[in-house]
Design a protein around this motif. Structure first.
Motif, PDB file in Angstrom:
ATOM      1  N   LEU A 113       0.869  -1.173   0.000  1.00 35.31           N
ATOM      2  CA  LEU A 113       0.000   0.000   0.000  1.00 35.31           C
ATOM      3  C   LEU A 113       0.906   1.223   0.000  1.00 35.31           C
ATOM      4  O   LEU A 113       1.718   1.411   0.913  1.00 35.31           O
ATOM      5  CB  LEU A 113      -0.893   0.011   1.240  1.00 35.31           C
ATOM      6  N   ILE A 114       0.788   2.064  -1.039  1.00 31.58           N
ATOM      7  CA  ILE A 114       1.655   3.241  -1.127  1.00 31.58           C
ATOM      8  C   ILE A 114       0.885   4.542  -0.982  1.00 31.58           C
ATOM      9  O   ILE A 114       1.484   5.597  -0.774  1.00 31.58           O
ATOM     10  CB  ILE A 114       2.461   3.257  -2.445  1.00 31.58           C
ATOM     11  N   GLY A 115      -0.443   4.501  -1.120  1.00 36.86           N
ATOM     12  CA  GLY A 115      -1.208   5.746  -1.040  1.00 36.86           C
ATOM     13  C   GLY A 115      -2.638   5.518  -0.594  1.00 36.86           C
ATOM     14  O   GLY A 115      -3.203   4.439  -0.810  1.00 36.86           O
ATOM     15  N   THR A 116      -3.208   6.547   0.043  1.00 36.19           N
ATOM     16  CA  THR A 116      -4.617   6.531   0.430  1.00 36.19           C
ATOM     17  C   THR A 116      -5.305   7.719  -0.231  1.00 36.19           C
ATOM     18  O   THR A 116      -4.795   8.272  -1.210  1.00 36.19           O
ATOM     19  CB  THR A 116      -4.755   6.544   1.966  1.00 36.19           C
ATOM     20  N   ASP A 117      -6.457   8.137   0.279  1.00 38.39           N
ATOM     21  CA  ASP A 117      -7.274   9.162  -0.378  1.00 38.39           C
ATOM     22  C   ASP A 117      -6.475  10.394  -0.800  1.00 38.39           C
ATOM     23  O   ASP A 117      -6.599  10.876  -1.922  1.00 38.39           O
ATOM     24  CB  ASP A 117      -8.390   9.644   0.568  1.00 38.39           C
ATOM     25  N   GLY A 118      -5.687  10.922   0.131  1.00 41.00           N
ATOM     26  CA  GLY A 118      -5.040  12.215  -0.094  1.00 41.00           C
ATOM     27  C   GLY A 118      -3.625  12.149  -0.606  1.00 41.00           C
ATOM     28  O   GLY A 118      -2.974  13.196  -0.704  1.00 41.00           O
ATOM     29  N   GLY A 119      -3.126  10.961  -0.955  1.00 46.24           N
ATOM     30  CA  GLY A 119      -1.786  10.885  -1.523  1.00 46.24           C
ATOM     31  C   GLY A 119      -0.948   9.775  -0.923  1.00 46.24           C
ATOM     32  O   GLY A 119      -1.449   8.848  -0.271  1.00 46.24           O
ATOM     33  N   LEU A 148     -12.051  -0.624   1.623  1.00 46.48           N
ATOM     34  CA  LEU A 148     -12.459   0.674   1.091  1.00 46.48           C
ATOM     35  C   LEU A 148     -13.975   0.790   1.148  1.00 46.48           C
ATOM     36  O   LEU A 148     -14.697   0.028   0.502  1.00 46.48           O
ATOM     37  CB  LEU A 148     -11.993   0.856  -0.357  1.00 46.48           C
ATOM     38  N   SER A 149     -14.453   1.750   1.912  1.00 47.01           N
ATOM     39  CA  SER A 149     -15.873   2.076   1.875  1.00 47.01           C
ATOM     40  C   SER A 149     -16.113   3.023   0.700  1.00 47.01           C
ATOM     41  O   SER A 149     -15.177   3.454   0.018  1.00 47.01           O
ATOM     42  CB  SER A 149     -16.322   2.695   3.199  1.00 47.01           C
ATOM     43  N   THR A 150     -17.363   3.344   0.447  1.00 44.45           N
ATOM     44  CA  THR A 150     -17.713   4.128  -0.739  1.00 44.45           C
ATOM     45  C   THR A 150     -16.985   5.475  -0.746  1.00 44.45           C
ATOM     46  O   THR A 150     -16.987   6.205   0.246  1.00 44.45           O
ATOM     47  CB  THR A 150     -19.225   4.366  -0.775  1.00 44.45           C
ATOM     48  N   GLY A 151     -16.365   5.784  -1.872  1.00 45.57           N
ATOM     49  CA  GLY A 151     -15.651   7.044  -2.038  1.00 45.57           C
ATOM     50  C   GLY A 151     -14.186   6.982  -1.690  1.00 45.57           C
ATOM     51  O   GLY A 151     -13.419   7.870  -2.069  1.00 45.57           O
ATOM     52  N   GLU A 152     -13.745   5.939  -0.972  1.00 44.07           N
ATOM     53  CA  GLU A 152     -12.342   5.849  -0.580  1.00 44.07           C
ATOM     54  C   GLU A 152     -11.473   5.349  -1.723  1.00 44.07           C
ATOM     55  O   GLU A 152     -11.932   4.638  -2.620  1.00 44.07           O
ATOM     56  CB  GLU A 152     -12.179   4.911   0.621  1.00 44.07           C
ATOM     57  N   ARG A 153     -10.193   5.721  -1.666  1.00 45.15           N
ATOM     58  CA  ARG A 153      -9.215   5.264  -2.660  1.00 45.15           C
ATOM     59  C   ARG A 153      -7.996   4.654  -1.977  1.00 45.15           C
ATOM     60  O   ARG A 153      -7.702   4.962  -0.820  1.00 45.15           O
ATOM     61  CB  ARG A 153      -8.721   6.420  -3.548  1.00 45.15           C
ATOM     62  N   ALA A 154      -7.294   3.796  -2.714  1.00 51.13           N
ATOM     63  CA  ALA A 154      -6.026   3.242  -2.251  1.00 51.13           C
ATOM     64  C   ALA A 154      -5.152   2.968  -3.463  1.00 51.13           C
ATOM     65  O   ALA A 154      -5.645   2.511  -4.501  1.00 51.13           O
ATOM     66  CB  ALA A 154      -6.231   1.949  -1.465  1.00 51.13           C
ATOM     67  N   GLU A 155      -3.875   3.288  -3.344  1.00 55.08           N
ATOM     68  CA  GLU A 155      -2.900   2.949  -4.374  1.00 55.08           C
ATOM     69  C   GLU A 155      -2.075   1.774  -3.866  1.00 55.08           C
ATOM     70  O   GLU A 155      -1.439   1.865  -2.810  1.00 55.08           O
ATOM     71  CB  GLU A 155      -1.998   4.140  -4.690  1.00 55.08           C
ATOM     72  N   VAL A 156      -2.126   0.661  -4.604  1.00 53.87           N
ATOM     73  CA  VAL A 156      -1.388  -0.531  -4.213  1.00 53.87           C
ATOM     74  C   VAL A 156      -0.459  -0.944  -5.348  1.00 53.87           C
ATOM     75  O   VAL A 156      -0.747  -0.719  -6.527  1.00 53.87           O
ATOM     76  CB  VAL A 156      -2.334  -1.698  -3.839  1.00 53.87           C
ATOM     77  N   VAL A 157       0.661  -1.545  -4.978  1.00 55.15           N
ATOM     78  CA  VAL A 157       1.621  -2.064  -5.958  1.00 55.15           C
ATOM     79  C   VAL A 157       1.781  -3.561  -5.705  1.00 55.15           C
ATOM     80  O   VAL A 157       2.065  -3.984  -4.572  1.00 55.15           O
ATOM     81  CB  VAL A 157       2.982  -1.366  -5.852  1.00 55.15           C
ATOM     82  N   VAL A 158       1.554  -4.358  -6.738  1.00 58.16           N
ATOM     83  CA  VAL A 158       1.663  -5.803  -6.625  1.00 58.16           C
ATOM     84  C   VAL A 158       2.759  -6.295  -7.559  1.00 58.16           C
ATOM     85  O   VAL A 158       2.925  -5.778  -8.673  1.00 58.16           O
ATOM     86  CB  VAL A 158       0.310  -6.488  -6.951  1.00 58.16           C
ATOM     87  N   ARG A 159       3.541  -7.271  -7.100  1.00 56.75           N
ATOM     88  CA  ARG A 159       4.617  -7.848  -7.911  1.00 56.75           C
ATOM     89  C   ARG A 159       4.100  -9.093  -8.614  1.00 56.75           C
ATOM     90  O   ARG A 159       3.484  -9.969  -7.995  1.00 56.75           O
ATOM     91  CB  ARG A 159       5.828  -8.188  -7.046  1.00 56.75           C
ATOM     92  N   MET A 160       4.378  -9.170  -9.926  1.00 59.65           N
ATOM     93  CA  MET A 160       3.942 -10.288 -10.751  1.00 59.65           C
ATOM     94  C   MET A 160       5.145 -11.099 -11.226  1.00 59.65           C
ATOM     95  O   MET A 160       6.239 -10.565 -11.403  1.00 59.65           O
ATOM     96  CB  MET A 160       3.163  -9.771 -11.964  1.00 59.65           C
ATOM     97  N   ARG A 161       4.895 -12.394 -11.466  1.00 61.01           N
ATOM     98  CA  ARG A 161       5.899 -13.273 -12.063  1.00 61.01           C
ATOM     99  C   ARG A 161       5.467 -13.636 -13.473  1.00 61.01           C
ATOM    100  O   ARG A 161       4.262 -13.722 -13.754  1.00 61.01           O
ATOM    101  CB  ARG A 161       6.083 -14.540 -11.226  1.00 61.01           C
ATOM    102  N   ALA A 162       6.424 -13.851 -14.349  1.00 65.45           N
ATOM    103  CA  ALA A 162       6.135 -14.107 -15.765  1.00 65.45           C
ATOM    104  C   ALA A 162       5.162 -15.271 -15.921  1.00 65.45           C
ATOM    105  O   ALA A 162       5.330 -16.328 -15.311  1.00 65.45           O
ATOM    106  CB  ALA A 162       7.428 -14.398 -16.508  1.00 65.45           C
TER     107      ALA A 162
END
Length: 503
Positions: free
Chosen positions: A272-278, A291-305
């Motif tokens: 988790l790198i960010g929430t509503d305000g940055g 996340l309830s209605t209106g909320e935001r989250a920035e997430v970074v996930v690592r993938m394998r080939a």
């Protein structure tokens, strides 16, 4: 006597049949209220990515966007046209993007046959530019708000806020993202190619009656509309092809009542790198983010080939009692979006250890506190009144607001214009997902949160901002109040009846 006995037997039998019928009906409702698409979605459709909105730049450097609210039809399922609303198209809207320090102007044209509006959710804007119920845009009218972007990089969004009608207007498709950039965030080693390794994920729950949207709600629940399936960016059963080891998902809960607990089907961790305000101060490794209605989250996930994983919403146990969990959506689960990694992926380095320094107050310099009791009957016992100012705050000061859910029905709390810091949840420090800048927070039944915020103005004693439950059915029913920002010594000058409908 025998006749009396026969009457008693008859009445007893009738009562037993009635009780059995009611019990059977309740059992049917109880069983049918639980919804799950986990493991059942085929993911047949490539995810649509909302286009970046075109803009022009005026001589003084103002960036100008054009948004038109319009009605149309959208083919969510092959061969079925559904009546919808959208910005610059039939459903949802383009992603607006501007940088900190830029002046922006948005020409909002209403091509609908009824009044609506555009609220800049999470944006620090003058009250007259906020797009709340006092700035409704009449049918066939145009409204042109303008302001200077003065806040950190963040994932914000825009949506209608007409008084008493927000739920249906958002549900029909009027919503879009507004991304704020800044130099500090731009210099960080984060995924940042829009639509490639930096993907907007606008999540909504829907229900179809044939080709038509179903906007109703079950009679045993009071949260608002709850659909039985989800879509992302207006795409049913979506998949996203991933070409990088790290992918950033900008999650937005654009549903009107449903609350999600996002994670992945294989229970992998993500950052988790960010929430509503940055951005957060540092990445937090989690397996779930609610996340309830209106909320935001920035997430970074690592993938394998070559691998696949599914973004899933899991059942939640913090709604309140069992009734609220079952009939308010807490027992439900959804497969939301499949990520499909290519056989060869572009290398991605580690995430930065430090992201930013929060620009929200810590509560130590709060000039005063306020209390807000949330009930279906209103906030602090009062329903919304356009002509009544509920709170008056002084520009340049910080405050601590205590918000308590007093009736057990799931609620959340959104404050216009400001980002706040969550100081406490039920007397304890907040968990990692609530340690960033926020403008909306979930408040389950019986829970209490303490929020620190600062009001930097500009002062406007004649135009209020809103605070409200962002479960939009609750907002429309009157769970909303108004506050004005004034200079020291000023008082409110809001007129009864407000200013809405004049644009």
């Amino acid at each position: 006597m025998s006749r009396f006995k026969r009457v008693l037997i008859f009445l007893g039998t009738l009562a037993a049949v009635f009780v059995a019928a009611v019990g059977g009906l309740f059992l049917t409702q109880w069983t049918g209220a639980q919804v799950s698409t986990a493991g059942q979605v085929e993911f047949r459709n490539a995810l649509k990515v909302p286009p970046l909105a075109r803009s022009t730049v005026e001589k003084d450097g103002t960036r100008v966007f054009d948004l038109r609210m319009q009605a149309g039809t959208t083919e969510f399922e092959a061969g079925k046209q559904t009546p919808t609303w959208g910005f610059n198209g039939s459903y949802l809207g383009p992603t607006l993007r501007a940088a900190r320090g830029e002046k922006v102007k948005v020409r909002v044209a209403n091509g609908l046959d009824e009044a609506s509006g555009v609220h800049w959710h999470g944006m620090h804007v003058p009250a007259r530019m906020d797009g709340g119920p006092h700035q409704e845009v009449g049918a066939g009218k145009t409204w042109t708000p303008y302001w200077k972007v003065d806040q950190p990089a963040a994932t914000l969004w825009y949506h209608p806020h007409p008084h008493g009608r927000s739920e249906t207007h958002v549900q029909r498709g009027l919503a879009g993202m507004f991304l704020v950039d800044d130099a500090k965030a731009g210099a960080l080693r984060l995924p940042k190619r829009y639509g490639v390794d930096d993907v907007p994920v606008v999540v909504q729950d829907v229900s179809f009656d044939g080709a038509e949207f179903d906007h109703g709600k079950g009679f045993l629940q009071s949260t608002g509309f709850l659909g039985e399936r989800t879509m992302v960016n207006g795409t049913l059963d979506p998949y996203q092809v991933v070409g990088d080891e790290l992918v950033r998902l900008r999650l937005l809960n654009a549903s009107t009542a449903r609350i999600y607990d996002f994670g992945f089907s294989d229970d992998r961790g993500f950052a988790l790198i960010g929430t509503d305000g940055g951005l957060l101060e540092k990445p937090e490794t989690l397996r779930r983010v609610q996340l309830s209605t209106g909320e935001r989250a920035e997430v970074v996930v690592r993938m394998r080939a070559g691998e696949k994983t599914v973004l899933r919403s899991f059942p939640q146990d913090n709604y309140g009692d069992g009734w609220q969990r079952r009939f308010g959506g807490g027992d439900d689960s959804f497969d939301v979006l499949e990520l499909r990694a290519q056989q060869t992926l572009r290398k991605s380095g580690p995430l930065p250890d430090v992201l930013t320094k929060l620009e929200v107050p810590d509560g130590k310099d709060s000039a005063r506190g306020r209390y807000f009791g949330l009930k279906m009957s209103g906030i602090n016992g009062r329903k919304m009144d356009m002509g009544r100012v509920d709170e008056t705050v002084t520009r340049g000061t910080s405050e601590t607001w205590t918000v308590r859910n007093e009736d057990g029905v799931p609620h959340n709390f959104h404050v216009h214009d400001v980002q706040f810091r969550v100081l406490e949840v039920d007397g304890r420090p907040p968990q990692a997902a609530l340690r960033g800048a926020k403008d909306t927070v979930f408040v389950p039944g019986g829970s209490t949160v303490k929020l620190a915020m600062r009001f930097d103005g500009p002062a406007d004693p004649s135009t209020p901002y809103m605070y409200h439950c962002h479960l939009l059915y609750h907002e429309d029913q009157g769970m909303m109040g108004q506050f004005v920002v004034v200079e020291k010594g000023q008082t409110s000058s809001v007129k009864a009846g407000g200013e809405h409908g004049g644009h």
